[in-house]
Write a protein that holds these residues in place. Structure first.
Motif, PDB file in Angstrom:
ATOM      1  N   GLY A 229       0.800  -1.218   0.000  1.00 40.00           N
ATOM      2  CA  GLY A 229       0.000   0.000   0.000  1.00 40.00           C
ATOM      3  C   GLY A 229       0.832   1.266   0.000  1.00 40.00           C
ATOM      4  O   GLY A 229       0.284   2.351  -0.139  1.00 40.00           O
ATOM      5  N   GLY A 230       2.152   1.156   0.174  1.00 38.19           N
ATOM      6  CA  GLY A 230       2.992   2.341   0.159  1.00 38.19           C
ATOM      7  C   GLY A 230       3.396   2.698  -1.253  1.00 38.19           C
ATOM      8  O   GLY A 230       4.550   2.546  -1.654  1.00 38.19           O
ATOM      9  N   ASN A 231       2.448   3.129  -2.042  1.00 47.35           N
ATOM     10  CA  ASN A 231       2.683   3.368  -3.474  1.00 47.35           C
ATOM     11  C   ASN A 231       2.470   4.823  -3.871  1.00 47.35           C
ATOM     12  O   ASN A 231       2.178   5.119  -5.030  1.00 47.35           O
ATOM     13  N   ARG A 232       2.596   5.741  -2.923  1.00 51.10           N
ATOM     14  CA  ARG A 232       2.436   7.163  -3.241  1.00 51.10           C
ATOM     15  C   ARG A 232       3.799   7.844  -3.270  1.00 51.10           C
ATOM     16  O   ARG A 232       4.691   7.489  -2.519  1.00 51.10           O
ATOM     17  N   TRP A 233       3.935   8.828  -4.133  1.00 52.43           N
ATOM     18  CA  TRP A 233       5.188   9.568  -4.233  1.00 52.43           C
ATOM     19  C   TRP A 233       4.901  11.051  -4.392  1.00 52.43           C
ATOM     20  O   TRP A 233       3.816  11.462  -4.811  1.00 52.43           O
ATOM     21  N   SER A 234       5.901  11.875  -4.052  1.00 50.86           N
ATOM     22  CA  SER A 234       5.784  13.318  -4.176  1.00 50.86           C
ATOM     23  C   SER A 234       7.176  13.888  -4.404  1.00 50.86           C
ATOM     24  O   SER A 234       8.151  13.445  -3.789  1.00 50.86           O
ATOM     25  N   VAL A 235       7.267  14.875  -5.297  1.00 54.27           N
ATOM     26  CA  VAL A 235       8.551  15.493  -5.629  1.00 54.27           C
ATOM     27  C   VAL A 235       8.713  16.761  -4.797  1.00 54.27           C
ATOM     28  O   VAL A 235       7.888  17.668  -4.875  1.00 54.27           O
ATOM     29  N   LEU A 236       9.777  16.821  -4.018  1.00 54.12           N
ATOM     30  CA  LEU A 236       9.979  17.963  -3.131  1.00 54.12           C
ATOM     31  C   LEU A 236      10.268  19.257  -3.886  1.00 54.12           C
ATOM     32  O   LEU A 236       9.932  20.347  -3.424  1.00 54.12           O
ATOM     33  N   SER A 237      10.894  19.145  -5.029  1.00 52.49           N
ATOM     34  CA  SER A 237      11.247  20.343  -5.797  1.00 52.49           C
ATOM     35  C   SER A 237      10.067  20.921  -6.566  1.00 52.49           C
ATOM     36  O   SER A 237      10.158  22.006  -7.133  1.00 52.49           O
ATOM     37  N   SER A 238       8.953  20.199  -6.579  1.00 51.29           N
ATOM     38  CA  SER A 238       7.744  20.672  -7.257  1.00 51.29           C
ATOM     39  C   SER A 238       6.550  20.285  -6.391  1.00 51.29           C
ATOM     40  O   SER A 238       6.143  19.124  -6.373  1.00 51.29           O
ATOM     41  N   ALA A 239       6.003  21.274  -5.691  1.00 48.99           N
ATOM     42  CA  ALA A 239       4.999  20.993  -4.666  1.00 48.99           C
ATOM     43  C   ALA A 239       3.764  20.282  -5.201  1.00 48.99           C
ATOM     44  O   ALA A 239       3.128  19.521  -4.487  1.00 48.99           O
ATOM     45  N   HIS A 240       3.423  20.513  -6.471  1.00 49.75           N
ATOM     46  CA  HIS A 240       2.186  19.959  -7.012  1.00 49.75           C
ATOM     47  C   HIS A 240       2.411  18.736  -7.888  1.00 49.75           C
ATOM     48  O   HIS A 240       1.479  18.249  -8.521  1.00 49.75           O
ATOM     49  N   CYS A 241       3.625  18.241  -7.901  1.00 52.20           N
ATOM     50  CA  CYS A 241       3.919  17.035  -8.680  1.00 52.20           C
ATOM     51  C   CYS A 241       3.922  15.829  -7.749  1.00 52.20           C
ATOM     52  O   CYS A 241       4.819  15.660  -6.924  1.00 52.20           O
ATOM     53  N   HIS A 242       2.912  14.996  -7.877  1.00 53.40           N
ATOM     54  CA  HIS A 242       2.804  13.792  -7.044  1.00 53.40           C
ATOM     55  C   HIS A 242       1.925  12.786  -7.766  1.00 53.40           C
ATOM     56  O   HIS A 242       1.275  13.105  -8.779  1.00 53.40           O
ATOM     57  N   GLY A 243       1.897  11.577  -7.264  1.00 55.10           N
ATOM     58  CA  GLY A 243       1.107  10.544  -7.923  1.00 55.10           C
ATOM     59  C   GLY A 243       1.260   9.189  -7.245  1.00 55.10           C
ATOM     60  O   GLY A 243       1.629   9.095  -6.066  1.00 55.10           O
ATOM     61  N   ARG A 244       1.026   8.142  -8.031  1.00 55.32           N
ATOM     62  CA  ARG A 244       1.106   6.777  -7.523  1.00 55.32           C
ATOM     63  C   ARG A 244       1.913   5.924  -8.501  1.00 55.32           C
ATOM     64  O   ARG A 244       1.962   6.202  -9.698  1.00 55.32           O
ATOM     65  N   TRP A 245       2.533   4.882  -7.954  1.00 49.51           N
ATOM     66  CA  TRP A 245       3.295   3.959  -8.790  1.00 49.51           C
ATOM     67  C   TRP A 245       3.290   2.561  -8.187  1.00 49.51           C
ATOM     68  O   TRP A 245       2.788   2.344  -7.087  1.00 49.51           O
ATOM     69  N   ILE A 246       3.853   1.606  -8.919  1.00 51.01           N
ATOM     70  CA  ILE A 246       3.969   0.224  -8.456  1.00 51.01           C
ATOM     71  C   ILE A 246       5.418  -0.205  -8.590  1.00 51.01           C
ATOM     72  O   ILE A 246       6.043   0.017  -9.636  1.00 51.01           O
ATOM     73  N   ARG A 247       5.974  -0.804  -7.537  1.00 45.17           N
ATOM     74  CA  ARG A 247       7.367  -1.250  -7.618  1.00 45.17           C
ATOM     75  C   ARG A 247       7.461  -2.494  -8.495  1.00 45.17           C
ATOM     76  O   ARG A 247       6.670  -3.431  -8.360  1.00 45.17           O
ATOM     77  N   THR A 248       8.431  -2.486  -9.390  1.00 46.54           N
ATOM     78  CA  THR A 248       8.628  -3.619 -10.298  1.00 46.54           C
ATOM     79  C   THR A 248       9.910  -4.389 -10.021  1.00 46.54           C
ATOM     80  O   THR A 248       9.992  -5.584 -10.308  1.00 46.54           O
ATOM     81  N   LEU A 249      10.928  -3.701  -9.448  1.00 43.96           N
ATOM     82  CA  LEU A 249      12.201  -4.390  -9.241  1.00 43.96           C
ATOM     83  C   LEU A 249      13.040  -3.632  -8.211  1.00 43.96           C
ATOM     84  O   LEU A 249      12.983  -2.410  -8.122  1.00 43.96           O
ATOM     85  N   LYS A 250      13.828  -4.405  -7.436  1.00 45.27           N
ATOM     86  CA  LYS A 250      14.766  -3.818  -6.488  1.00 45.27           C
ATOM     87  C   LYS A 250      16.114  -4.492  -6.680  1.00 45.27           C
ATOM     88  O   LYS A 250      16.211  -5.713  -6.742  1.00 45.27           O
ATOM     89  N   THR A 251      17.181  -3.670  -6.775  1.00 44.49           N
ATOM     90  CA  THR A 251      18.515  -4.219  -6.994  1.00 44.49           C
ATOM     91  C   THR A 251      19.490  -3.630  -5.974  1.00 44.49           C
ATOM     92  O   THR A 251      19.110  -2.887  -5.075  1.00 44.49           O
ATOM     93  N   GLY A 252      20.764  -3.933  -6.184  1.00 40.61           N
ATOM     94  CA  GLY A 252      21.823  -3.365  -5.353  1.00 40.61           C
ATOM     95  C   GLY A 252      22.102  -1.938  -5.760  1.00 40.61           C
ATOM     96  O   GLY A 252      21.287  -1.281  -6.402  1.00 40.61           O
TER      97      GLY A 252
END
Length: 269
Positions: A229-252
């Motif tokens: 459920g932790g699929n929300r994101w927000s860009v600090l450098s742009s206050a109104h740029c935010h959304g949702r995503w899905i993780r597909t892969l994690k690496t080193g």
């Protein structure tokens, strides 16, 4: 005739004199005056001097032996003892009870008991119970920081970070990268060229550097998709740029192995 007139004058004078002598002999004592009256009785008085004498000091004032004198404060010294007046006495306060709430604000109370009840107009018993506000956290749910609620990934474009990963060998050894597929992004993201890749359907890479690792999250970056459920994101450098995503892969630490362009890399903060 003269005898009758003299008797009419002398007898009241003798009685009055006798009464005054009794008052003077009684002093300020209810016991000696044999007075103990209920309620308020102005005639229940002990007077040290003649009622017609000029009062020169407090010692010349009359005192009373009626129960109203307790409230009026003009009792003779031995009134309570002579008339059986008993003031209420109570014990000391007991300990405070435990708070009636296990979490948050509540109340607790304490009490005391009557040792001797008031009698014959004595002082009434004071308050026997009292309460106060308390606060308890014994049963409050403690947040488990290893499983945080509603995590939001806070991002900055890599070109705004102002540092190179190669200068921090700990970042290379301890950091990691995560790939996400954007499923929703606000229109504000399209206005900034550095955020142009944050559009629906595009896969982006985000690097978690050592300085962004959080100890309360078991040394991982906030919003890296580890939590369901932790699929929300927000860009600090742009206050109104935010959304949702899905993780597909994690690496080193080497993000280049992910299936996304290197220029699309963002950083967790």
């Amino acid at each position: 005739m003269r005898s009758a007139i003299l008797n009419a004058i002398l007898v009241p004078m003798v009685l009055t004199t006798f009464w005054l002598i009794q008052l003077v002999q009684a002093g300020y004592s209810c016991k000696e005056a044999k007075l103990c009256c209920s309620g308020r009785d102005s005639a229940c008085v002990v007077q040290k001097t003649s009622p017609y004498a000029i009062i020169e000091g407090p010692q010349d004032k009359p005192c009373y032996c009626d129960h109203a004198c307790i409230k009026l404060g003009d009792c003779c010294n031995d009134f309570k003892e002579t008339c059986g007046v008993v003031d209420c006495t109570v014990s000391t306060w007991g300990s405070w009870s435990t708070c009636d709430r296990k979490c948050g604000p509540g109340t607790q109370s304490r009490s005391r008991t009557i040792l001797n009840s008031d009698k014959h107009g004595g002082k009434h018993c004071p308050q026997l119970e009292e309460s106060r506000i308390c606060h308890s956290s014994d049963d409050c749910q403690r947040r488990n920081y290893s499983i945080p609620q509603k995590e939001i990934a806070l991002l900055v474009p890599r070109n705004l970070d102002g540092s190179e990963d190669s200068d921090d060998e700990n970042t290379i050894s301890n950091g990691y990268c995560v790939s996400f597929k954007v499923i929703k992004a606000t229109k504000a993201c399209r206005k900034d060229p550095a955020l142009a890749t944050l559009i629906e359907g595009v896969e982006v890479c985000v690097r978690c550097q050592t300085r962004a690792l959080r100890r309360v999250l078991n040394w991982r970056c906030q919003g890296d998709g580890e939590q369901l459920g932790g699929n929300r994101w927000s860009v600090l450098s742009s206050a109104h740029c935010h959304g949702r995503w899905i993780r597909t892969l994690k690496t080193g630490p080497e993000c280049e192995g992910l299936a996304c362009r290197s220029e699309a890399i963002f950083l967790f903060v």
